[in-house]
Design a protein around this motif. Sequence first.
Motif, PDB file in Angstrom:
ATOM      1  N   ASP A  39      12.961 -37.199   5.944  1.00 62.38           N
ATOM      2  CA  ASP A  39      12.949 -36.561   4.617  1.00 62.38           C
ATOM      3  C   ASP A  39      14.133 -37.021   3.774  1.00 62.38           C
ATOM      4  O   ASP A  39      13.980 -37.365   2.590  1.00 62.38           O
ATOM      5  N   ALA A  40      15.318 -37.035   4.389  1.00 59.49           N
ATOM      6  CA  ALA A  40      16.511 -37.455   3.653  1.00 59.49           C
ATOM      7  C   ALA A  40      16.420 -38.927   3.266  1.00 59.49           C
ATOM      8  O   ALA A  40      16.772 -39.315   2.142  1.00 59.49           O
ATOM      9  N   LEU A  41      15.921 -39.759   4.205  1.00 64.00           N
ATOM     10  CA  LEU A  41      15.798 -41.185   3.907  1.00 64.00           C
ATOM     11  C   LEU A  41      14.783 -41.425   2.803  1.00 64.00           C
ATOM     12  O   LEU A  41      15.007 -42.239   1.897  1.00 64.00           O
ATOM     13  N   GLY A  42      13.656 -40.705   2.878  1.00 62.92           N
ATOM     14  CA  GLY A  42      12.644 -40.877   1.843  1.00 62.92           C
ATOM     15  C   GLY A  42      13.164 -40.465   0.472  1.00 62.92           C
ATOM     16  O   GLY A  42      12.899 -41.142  -0.530  1.00 62.92           O
ATOM     17  N   ALA A  43      13.903 -39.348   0.427  1.00 67.52           N
ATOM     18  CA  ALA A  43      14.446 -38.899  -0.856  1.00 67.52           C
ATOM     19  C   ALA A  43      15.451 -39.898  -1.417  1.00 67.52           C
ATOM     20  O   ALA A  43      15.455 -40.194  -2.620  1.00 67.52           O
ATOM     21  N   ARG A  44      16.290 -40.451  -0.524  1.00 65.98           N
ATOM     22  CA  ARG A  44      17.285 -41.419  -0.991  1.00 65.98           C
ATOM     23  C   ARG A  44      16.628 -42.699  -1.495  1.00 65.98           C
ATOM     24  O   ARG A  44      16.994 -43.241  -2.554  1.00 65.98           O
ATOM     25  N   LEU A  45      15.640 -43.191  -0.734  1.00 65.98           N
ATOM     26  CA  LEU A  45      14.966 -44.415  -1.154  1.00 65.98           C
ATOM     27  C   LEU A  45      14.191 -44.208  -2.444  1.00 65.98           C
ATOM     28  O   LEU A  45      14.144 -45.100  -3.299  1.00 65.98           O
ATOM     29  N   GLU A  46      13.572 -43.038  -2.581  1.00 70.89           N
ATOM     30  CA  GLU A  46      12.844 -42.760  -3.815  1.00 70.89           C
ATOM     31  C   GLU A  46      13.793 -42.732  -5.008  1.00 70.89           C
ATOM     32  O   GLU A  46      13.458 -43.249  -6.096  1.00 70.89           O
TER      33      GLU A  46
ATOM     34  N   ARG B 126      14.640 -46.288  -5.770  1.00 69.53           N
ATOM     35  CA  ARG B 126      13.521 -46.975  -6.434  1.00 69.53           C
ATOM     36  C   ARG B 126      13.455 -46.612  -7.913  1.00 69.53           C
ATOM     37  O   ARG B 126      13.255 -47.470  -8.776  1.00 69.53           O
ATOM     38  N   ARG B 127      13.621 -45.316  -8.185  1.00 74.96           N
ATOM     39  CA  ARG B 127      13.548 -44.887  -9.588  1.00 74.96           C
ATOM     40  C   ARG B 127      14.675 -45.495 -10.410  1.00 74.96           C
ATOM     41  O   ARG B 127      14.455 -45.955 -11.540  1.00 74.96           O
ATOM     42  N   VAL B 128      15.879 -45.502  -9.835  1.00 79.19           N
ATOM     43  CA  VAL B 128      17.003 -46.081 -10.567  1.00 79.19           C
ATOM     44  C   VAL B 128      16.770 -47.562 -10.813  1.00 79.19           C
ATOM     45  O   VAL B 128      16.979 -48.085 -11.923  1.00 79.19           O
TER      46      VAL B 128
END
Length: 398
Positions: A190-197, A200-202
């Motif tokens: 969950d933490a990795l997905g949130a960080r990668l997302e 990606r947005r940035v």
Amino acid sequence: MNVGAKVALAVAAAALTVSATIGGLVHRITAADQLATARTELDQQLMNAAYDYAAARKSQARLNPPDLPRPVARAVRGGIRVTYLRHGTHPLLWAAAPVAPGEVLALSRSYAPEARSLARLDRTLGAVGGAATVLVSLAGLFLGVRMGRRATAVARTAESIANGDLDARVRPDGRDEIARLAASMNTMADALGARLEAERRVTADIAHELRTPVAGMTTAVGLLAPGEATDLVRGSVRKLRVLVEDVLEVARMDAGVATPATEEQWVGAMARRAGAGLEGVTVRVRDDATVTTDPRRVERILTNLAANALQHGAPPVEVEVDGPVVRVRDHGPGFPADLLAVLHTSGPQRFRTTTPGTGTGLGLTIATGQARLLHARLTLRNHPDGGAEAVLTLPTAT
């Protein structure tokens, strides 16, 4: 050997050891108790026979029997009353005592009933111990298989996350260490997905915002007077525009919004178009084939591979078509060993190049992402005869 098999073997070994130990102890205690009881009874009979002998009455005891065992005879000569068990096919229990100088009174009886009773006990202990070992081993096997499956599920989920499936999760089952590991892995995912997302947005926002000023710079460069400075600025703007487009492409693939537009194409034609604008790249078609794929993305893959070979390798760069397989090879030093290790484990790393300062490091990243989107296989390796080689295998209809 997996965890489940190890647990099952450990439980089986422990059950067998406990059964053998308990069986051995019961055997020894029972054998000692039987022998002590038999010795006491026979010794009491011998005492009664000695009284009868003293009173000149008949008894079952024999005087100076010729078959008296030597150890018994030696002990009785020393004035000791003894009992002695002679082992063998027909075990005998002896009891003897001195009754006069040079006279020995002795009794003997078969010890076979006790031996048969002990053998029956051993068989019973063996059967019970074997059954208990089997039952405990089956329970251990069940427990081991269950633990192994849970550990395997956690490992497969970790592999899926490592391969880019950030939605993969494992369901915690129980309250032991494996369940805690599963919960921790889900939290990490969950933490990795949130960080990668967020990254990606940035990245996508920055690249998107840069498109407008880059487009303006491209237009402005076209209005400059010809000259060396203009050519330098035009080249820098062109590189910046390509970088922005590459970053946007990576962002689209990461976000999963890229969709291939497939059509039937000749592999040789796509390879020729990919190498058309690259000096030092030769295309050779050994065996052409038609595939159903997205030609724009295939050409982008081959162009990136060839450009990467020209930039980091050495000419000539050869693009060889062999049916649905396309090989791109240069004649440079090849991929460094540490880079190959990273490529084979986690894939190309963004903004990392074999030679720092020679590029953005997005070429292989885009090629790998496009290949994954097309369900193609891209293999990066060093050619046996020298140089780096990239092998693109396009999917064919089955």
